[in-house]
Design an enzyme around this catalytic site. Sequence first.
Site, PDB file in Angstrom:
ATOM      1  N   GLY A  11       0.822  -1.205   0.000  1.00  0.00           N
ATOM      2  CA  GLY A  11       0.000   0.000   0.000  1.00  0.00           C
ATOM      3  C   GLY A  11       0.854   1.252   0.000  1.00  0.00           C
ATOM      4  N   ARG A  72       0.966  -5.309  -5.494  1.00  0.00           N
ATOM      5  CA  ARG A  72       1.135  -6.518  -4.685  1.00  0.00           C
ATOM      6  C   ARG A  72       1.511  -7.662  -5.624  1.00  0.00           C
ATOM      7  NH1 ARG A  72      -0.455  -4.707   0.191  1.00  0.00           N
ATOM      8  NH2 ARG A  72      -2.106  -3.143   0.258  1.00  0.00           N
ATOM      9  N   ASP A 103       4.860  -4.503   6.116  1.00  0.00           N
ATOM     10  CA  ASP A 103       5.241  -5.849   6.548  1.00  0.00           C
ATOM     11  C   ASP A 103       5.522  -6.785   5.373  1.00  0.00           C
ATOM     12  OD1 ASP A 103       5.185  -7.943   8.892  1.00  0.00           O
ATOM     13  OD2 ASP A 103       3.913  -8.785   7.330  1.00  0.00           O
ATOM     14  N   THR A 125       4.163   2.980   5.551  1.00  0.00           N
ATOM     15  CA  THR A 125       2.778   2.527   5.661  1.00  0.00           C
ATOM     16  C   THR A 125       2.026   3.485   6.564  1.00  0.00           C
ATOM     17  OG1 THR A 125       1.301   0.813   6.552  1.00  0.00           O
ATOM     18  CG2 THR A 125       3.504   0.929   7.490  1.00  0.00           C
ATOM     19  N   ASP A 127      -0.353   2.695   8.464  1.00  0.00           N
ATOM     20  CA  ASP A 127      -0.867   1.983   9.639  1.00  0.00           C
ATOM     21  C   ASP A 127       0.016   2.103  10.877  1.00  0.00           C
ATOM     22  OD1 ASP A 127      -3.104   1.104   8.264  1.00  0.00           O
ATOM     23  OD2 ASP A 127      -2.140  -0.742   7.601  1.00  0.00           O
ATOM     24  N   ASP A 129       2.432   0.227  11.844  1.00  0.00           N
ATOM     25  CA  ASP A 129       2.421  -1.093  12.489  1.00  0.00           C
ATOM     26  C   ASP A 129       3.698  -1.897  12.265  1.00  0.00           C
ATOM     27  OD1 ASP A 129       2.075  -1.524   9.798  1.00  0.00           O
ATOM     28  OD2 ASP A 129       0.448  -2.974  10.008  1.00  0.00           O
ATOM     29  N   ARG A 171      -6.485  -2.712   9.748  1.00  0.00           N
ATOM     30  CA  ARG A 171      -7.018  -4.073   9.876  1.00  0.00           C
ATOM     31  C   ARG A 171      -6.492  -4.773  11.120  1.00  0.00           C
ATOM     32  NH1 ARG A 171      -6.045  -4.264   4.317  1.00  0.00           N
ATOM     33  NH2 ARG A 171      -4.108  -5.430   4.633  1.00  0.00           N
TER      34      ARG A 171
END
Length: 319
Positions: A11, A72, A103, A125, A127, A129, A171
Amino acid sequence: MKRIGVLTSGGDSPGMNAAIRSVVRKAIYHGVEVYGVYHGYAGLIAGNIKKLEVGDVGDIIHRGGTILYTARCPEFKTEEGQKKGIEQLKKHGIEGLVVIGGDGSYQGAKKLTEHGFPCVGVPGTIDNDIPGTDFTIGFDTALNTVIDAIDKIRDTATSHERTYVIEVMGRHAGDIALWSGLAGGAETILIPEADYDMNDVIARLKRGHERGKKHSIIIVAEGVGSGVDFGRQIQEATGFETRVTVLGHVQRGGSPTAFDRVLASRLGARAVELLLEGKGGRCVGIQNNQLVDHDIAEALANKHTIDQRMYALSKELSI
């Protein structure tokens, strides 16, 4: 090392272009050629690789997205796909690779490293994360996008005395929900890392209504569930007029904030330094405002955790 590559994968996130710019200019400053790999690992397998000059990364520091594009690539998860990628790198004389992404991108870099090809991961990213760094490139910009939306929605929520459920990305990680909810004064924040009781959420809304609070903002990370479902449950249980906004991919776009531009510039440059020092299989990050680097396999083995103190604070302030 005389020639390196750079790619973006997974992403997109605001600030990726600033990181690309930093990688290219840092390398060229040290006499190293840089090749851009277009469309992520899919482009690597296909040999979609082009030399980048200083001018190719001019006037991009303020732009969202990625000039290298991204995709992807399930094929790269296979041994055959990884070998094809390495063949293309060797064909172009590339000796090291900077991988900007999340990730999944790190997993690809880890596999290349295991095959003997030096890679350095840069966390990109929204996120936030990725273990081993306090912040990822794009998180701050996404956060500000969400806060801007919360502020605007609160205006109409107040005017119409409504409850609003705002669904944000995340997510598996609730950083966007937690940070934006805290900064936006949300009455309730629901994140994947913490259990919740819907009866408690409804009871708190009713208590607020009883003391005269006629509007509320609820932030829901997508990993918890559908914002539409939450809105329906709340309206049915309380009778309060409830609306739902799903922010979606608007969170990934936009001009990166000053913080993300500086972060990306620092991390991109450090990634190049590591390759020139002969240190592959690493990933860069920032902790306590200091640049750090970790073994990429060890970083992937760790699990991102939410800041429990911030989560506790958000609950204390949303009474």
